[in-house]
Scaffold this motif. Structure first.
Motif, PDB file in Angstrom:
ATOM      1  N   SER A  37     -76.210  11.159  40.567  1.00  0.00           N
ATOM      2  CA  SER A  37     -75.007  11.883  40.984  1.00  0.00           C
ATOM      3  C   SER A  37     -75.421  13.143  41.736  1.00  0.00           C
ATOM      4  CB  SER A  37     -74.161  12.266  39.769  1.00  0.00           C
ATOM      5  OG  SER A  37     -74.813  13.270  39.011  1.00  0.00           O
ATOM      6  N   ARG A  38     -74.549  13.610  42.577  1.00  0.00           N
ATOM      7  CA  ARG A  38     -74.844  14.832  43.338  1.00  0.00           C
ATOM      8  C   ARG A  38     -75.201  15.973  42.388  1.00  0.00           C
ATOM      9  NH1 ARG A  38     -74.753  17.650  47.934  1.00  0.00           N
ATOM     10  NH2 ARG A  38     -74.318  15.843  49.218  1.00  0.00           N
ATOM     11  N   HIS A  39     -74.439  16.105  41.320  1.00  0.00           N
ATOM     12  CA  HIS A  39     -74.694  17.174  40.350  1.00  0.00           C
ATOM     13  C   HIS A  39     -76.099  17.037  39.751  1.00  0.00           C
ATOM     14  CE1 HIS A  39     -73.979  20.158  37.269  1.00  0.00           C
ATOM     15  NE2 HIS A  39     -74.415  19.291  36.368  1.00  0.00           N
ATOM     16  N   ALA A  40     -76.444  15.836  39.301  1.00  0.00           N
ATOM     17  CA  ALA A  40     -77.761  15.623  38.675  1.00  0.00           C
ATOM     18  C   ALA A  40     -78.892  15.894  39.670  1.00  0.00           C
ATOM     19  CB  ALA A  40     -77.867  14.208  38.118  1.00  0.00           C
ATOM     20  N   ALA A  49     -80.007  16.058  48.023  1.00  0.00           N
ATOM     21  CA  ALA A  49     -78.770  15.458  47.513  1.00  0.00           C
ATOM     22  C   ALA A  49     -77.979  14.745  48.602  1.00  0.00           C
ATOM     23  CB  ALA A  49     -77.908  16.520  46.840  1.00  0.00           C
ATOM     24  N   ASP A  50     -77.934  15.305  49.810  1.00  0.00           N
ATOM     25  CA  ASP A  50     -77.210  14.646  50.903  1.00  0.00           C
ATOM     26  C   ASP A  50     -77.833  13.295  51.222  1.00  0.00           C
ATOM     27  OD1 ASP A  50     -75.378  16.725  51.222  1.00  0.00           O
ATOM     28  OD2 ASP A  50     -76.636  17.750  52.707  1.00  0.00           O
ATOM     29  N   MET A  55     -78.012   7.314  50.831  1.00  0.00           N
ATOM     30  CA  MET A  55     -78.729   6.099  50.437  1.00  0.00           C
ATOM     31  C   MET A  55     -77.912   5.269  49.448  1.00  0.00           C
ATOM     32  SD  MET A  55     -82.530   7.738  50.098  1.00  0.00           S
ATOM     33  CE  MET A  55     -83.384   6.264  49.579  1.00  0.00           C
ATOM     34  N   VAL A  56     -77.290   5.937  48.483  1.00  0.00           N
ATOM     35  CA  VAL A  56     -76.450   5.228  47.507  1.00  0.00           C
ATOM     36  C   VAL A  56     -75.291   4.545  48.220  1.00  0.00           C
ATOM     37  CG1 VAL A  56     -74.844   5.547  45.574  1.00  0.00           C
ATOM     38  CG2 VAL A  56     -77.094   6.644  45.523  1.00  0.00           C
ATOM     39  N   ARG A  57     -74.610   5.293  49.091  1.00  0.00           N
ATOM     40  CA  ARG A  57     -73.458   4.740  49.809  1.00  0.00           C
ATOM     41  C   ARG A  57     -73.848   3.542  50.665  1.00  0.00           C
ATOM     42  NH1 ARG A  57     -72.104   5.681  54.714  1.00  0.00           N
ATOM     43  NH2 ARG A  57     -73.279   7.603  54.882  1.00  0.00           N
ATOM     44  N   LEU A  58     -74.915   3.670  51.438  1.00  0.00           N
ATOM     45  CA  LEU A  58     -75.352   2.583  52.307  1.00  0.00           C
ATOM     46  C   LEU A  58     -75.807   1.366  51.499  1.00  0.00           C
ATOM     47  CD1 LEU A  58     -77.280   4.594  55.042  1.00  0.00           C
ATOM     48  CD2 LEU A  58     -75.078   3.423  55.284  1.00  0.00           C
TER      49      LEU A  58
END
Length: 103
Positions: A37-40, A49-50, A55-58
């Motif tokens: 997660s962005r927070h983690a 984080a970006d 990478m997660v989204r793609l």
């Protein structure tokens, strides 16, 4: 050689592929979203984080296969949570890894 052809019995050993790419889209998707997660990611401070979000989204949409990279980052985060964050220091997701290890 009685059941299988000779070329099968005597071929070099091969690796056993595991379906990490599909696991991260299905069964392990929630775990990936928690660990990365962005927070983690921002709290840990090890990865951009970006870039991790991208990478997660793609990967989730099937546009790119980042299974190896995502699995590696997840493994690092799980290891840190298990052996650094819970090692008696009170540095749960605070500070850098170096600060947590040296605390």
């Amino acid at each position: 050689e009685k059941i299988l052809p000779r070329e099968i019995v005597h071929r070099p050993k091969q690796g056993f592929p595991i379906p990490i790419d599909s696991w991260l889209r299905d069964e392990a998707n929630e775990k990936m979203k928690d660990l990365l997660s962005r927070h983690a990611v921002e709290q840990r401070g090890l990865f951009n984080a970006d870039r991790v979000d991208e990478m997660v989204r793609l990967h989730e949409t099937g546009r790119r296969d980042f299974a190896t990279e995502l699995w590696g980052m997840m493994s690092v985060e799980m290891w840190l949570r298990q052996f650094v964050d819970s090692s008696g220091s009170n540095a749960k997701h605070s500070g850098s890894m170096q600060e947590s290890v040296l605390a």
